[in-house]
Design an enzyme around this catalytic site. Structure first.
Site, short mmCIF file in Angstrom:
data_model
loop_
_atom_site.label_atom_id
_atom_site.label_comp_id
_atom_site.label_asym_id
_atom_site.label_seq_id
_atom_site.Cartn_x
_atom_site.Cartn_y
_atom_site.Cartn_z
N GLU A 552 0.86 -1.18 0.00
CA GLU A 552 0.00 0.00 0.00
C GLU A 552 0.90 1.23 0.00
OE1 GLU A 552 -3.04 0.23 3.05
OE2 GLU A 552 -2.73 2.39 3.23
N GLU A 557 -1.80 11.33 4.14
CA GLU A 557 -2.84 11.18 5.16
C GLU A 557 -2.69 12.34 6.14
OE1 GLU A 557 -3.95 6.79 6.30
OE2 GLU A 557 -1.77 6.95 6.27
#
EC number: 3.2.1.39
Length: 682
Positions: A552, A557
């Protein structure tokens, strides 16, 4: 933005562990280990690594248990797993016959068995619901080694009585760390925590209060799992807490009146003066990595506590003048809150906590003088006078300093012109229409992973369900808007559980995937407690297994309550729970936040490294010497050698920020995206 799961923290690591050592090891790439390289040696002998690693390993659990053992010693210890892995096979006993594990039925690599790698060791792991016999064998020479993995099922029960195994009177350390092992349940030491976990509640209150606080998924109370309380597994397991005041902890049965109250006493020191003295020694020598750790001085003969840390002054002697360590332009030191950053060539420093507080420094290549001062009145900014402790650092001129030659900033396009010298634009969405372009994007909807009730909140304990409604995902004035709203809804998977908010999540799966290249997102992010915007990537096909064995990439974020920083991360290794991650944070210049303007978040993905940028400014890099996939130990680039697709979403709550939940004024919240552009080098 990972499909996260329950994470157990070890009490010894959290409270009494060698925090500084762990930080230093991780910073120089020791944790996790490098991947396995090409092999060619055959196995001539195998023996168990230790008595704890075979031949019999017993575990218990409710319905299933997890097993793990270190690889055996190969060829009398002269060969490593890296040398022989291609010659080692795994059999399972079915009836009275040994069968290759891939042919035995019911065994799926990276789902209920696989490899692990950590701290220089390699091994196998299994999740089993019955006693199982395993055989490792040499494909070339027929050498065999057998294991019996014994499973004892634990039947769930309720609690009728609890008796402490530690405490119930416990004294916290100077840093506030404390903990206790699980009590004996039902007057029977054979009744484990797993057997009664569903019947157990935990409450906390200050000792001078009469109101108990339920701390289960209650971040609003200030008690955040894995932040200031949690569970450890050593010695049978238990609970740990980090406190700043004396508290009571109550364990209580949901089904009976049985309860047990602990008192954790935090002794705030009484200071008769604020004179500081060395905790132990004043001369320190840098180790092979150039790292030095020193305990903070004693105040009036006692170790400092958390609220006193901000009063200290730290200075370095530069050409006969004392300069504040925090003045990086003069001190040439950079403060690193998250441990040593091996992507920076700066001298770095920060705090550590291991029963007491201290400072770490790295890499110290030269001799230097440091001093620590404390105000004589005990108040920040007060007169220090001669209240200093002086330290001598003996540097290691051979200590490594990271090579940052390929960490230059990059050019970015403008809002109206995507052109970048040396790059070909291969895909873009400028969001100039009136609706989401579904030839480029898919909606993800719902509240559960694979319709499994146990994965509510997308496996992350998130509080939003995703929709394809234009109230949550819409295009307006040249911007994509992903909006979280108060919109409670339940689902058939568990009609009694409600997702309190609605929001949007879109992806390019089966419409755009890329293997290597550059992705730019230009976005303005929302603020607010528990607000979690993300721009990220997942593999088109899980070639190496389920998350995170196939990888991933988190381009960006953010935690809505911390608008001054964002992070970039990769996830890799094995399937949860043996997954690994590596990431870094970008801190915006003073006066800027991710919410007060649009910023460009970029990832540059090459065959052997991945780099992150904000507004073209480099902030983190990871190389293929730091990532791996347990499913492909001889592939140096796995799992980041397969096509990945793009994802954008706005989550609420969840584990990323410790379960924090929004205030009423934080919702609705909107992430606005100006463009998404994908490039390849010319």
């Amino acid at each position: 933005m990972k499909p996260s799961h329950f994470t157990e923290k070890r009490f010894m690591k959290k409270v009494l562990g060698l925090f500084l050592v762990v930080v230093m090891l991780a910073s120089v790439g020791v944790l996790p280990t490098s991947k396995v390289q090409a092999a060619g040696t055959t196995v001539t002998s195998m023996e168990y690594f230790s008595p704890a690693d075979g031949p019999v390993i017993s575990k218990s659990g409710v319905g299933k248990a997890s097993y793990g053992f270190v690889m055996p010693k190969f060829n009398g210890g002269s060969a490593t797993w890296n040398d022989v892995y291609s010659d080692v096979g795994v059999n399972v006993k079915v009836g009275n016959n040994w069968v290759d594990i891939d042919q035995a039925g019911g065994y799926i690599y990276n789902q209920n068995w696989g490899h692990w790698s950590d701290g220089g060791f390699n091994g196998y792991w299994f999740t089993l619901s019955a006693t199982t016999e395993i055989q490792l064998y040499s494909k070339a020479n027929g050498v065999k080694l057998e294991y019996q993995l014994v499973f004892q099922n634990i039947n769930k029960t309720t609690i009728t009585a609890m008796n402490p195994t530690q405490g119930p009177q416990i004294t916290a350390s100077f840093t506030g760390g404390a903990g206790f092992t699980y009590p004996t349940f039902n007057n029977d030491s054979a009744v484990t925590y797993e057997a009664v976990a569903d019947d157990l509640k935990v409450y906390v209150k200050p000792v001078n209060s009469s109101s108990w606080i339920d701390i289960d998924n209650n971040a609003a109370s200030g008690w955040i799992y894995d932040h200031n309380f949690g569970q450890f597994t050593d010695g049978g397991g238990g609970y740990w807490f980090n406190v700043t005041e004396s508290i009571n902890v109550k364990l209580e049965s949901k089904t009976s009146s049985a309860n047990l109250v602990y008192t954790i006493t935090f002794n705030e020191p009484t200071r008769n003066s604020y004179v500081i003295t060395p905790y132990e020694g004043t001369t320190f020598t840098a180790d092979a990595n150039g790292s030095i750790g020193i305990p903070l001085p004693k105040i009036d003969g006692g170790a400092p506590i958390a609220k006193e840390l901000g009063n200290f002054v730290y200075q370095i002697n530069i050409n006969g003048q004392w300069v504040d360590l925090s003045n990086s332009s003069q001190s040439k030191f950079a403060y690193s809150a998250n441990g040593y950053n091996n992507m920076s060539d700066a001298n770095q420093w920060g705090y550590w906590a291991d029963y007491i507080y201290g400072l770490w420094f790295q890499p110290i290549q030269e001799n230097m003088q440091i001093r620590i001062g404390y105000p004589l009145n005990g108040q920040a900014g007060g007169n220090i006078g001669n209240n200093f402790v002086n330290y001598t650092f003996i540097g290691n001129p051979n200590a490594p300093r990271p090579d940052v030659s390929d960490q230059e900033d990059i050019s970015i396009g403008t809002p109206t012109d995507p052109a970048i010298a040396g790059m070909n634009l291969i895909w873009q969405d400028e969001f100039n229409g009136t609706t989401l372009d579904t030839s480029k994007w898919n909606y993800e909807t719902g509240y559960y992973l694979n319709n499994d009730p146990a994965t509510w909140g997308w496996g992350n304990a998130e509080l939003q369900h995703y929709t394809n409604s234009t109230q949550n995902v819409y295009v307006q004035d040249g911007k994509l808007n992903i909006k979280a709203m108060n919109d409670s809804k339940s689902f058939p998977q568990d009609p009694n559980r409600y997702a309190q908010y609605s929001s949007g999540k879109i992806n390019t799966k089966d419409k755009l995937s890329l293997k290597y290249g550059r992705v730019d997102f230009r976005a303005k992010l929302p603020t607010g407690d528990g607000v979690w915007p993300a721009l990220w990537m997942l593999p088109k096909d899980s070639v190496y297994g389920t998350w995170a064995a196939s990888g991933e990439i988190d381009v960006m974020e953010a935690r809505g309550r911390l608008p001054g920083s964002v992070s970039g991360t990769i996830h890799f290794g094995g399937q949860w729970p043996v997954n690994q991650s590596s990431g870094g944070d970008y801190h915006f210049p003073e006066g800027q936040t991710f919410a007060n303007d649009y910023h460009v978040y970029s990832v540059v993905w090459e065959e052997d490294n991945i780099k992150w940028y904000v507004d073209g400014k480099f902030f983190y890099k990871v190389t293929n010497q730091q990532w791996y996939s347990t499913a492909a130990p001889n592939n140096p680039n796995a799992p980041f050698d397969e096509p990945f697709y793009l994802i954008m979403n706005l989550a609420v709550g969840g584990n990323f920020d410790g379960g924090r939940t929004p205030n009423a004024s934080d919702i609705p919240a909107t992430m606005q995206v100006d463009y998404v552009r994908v490039y390849k080098e010319q």
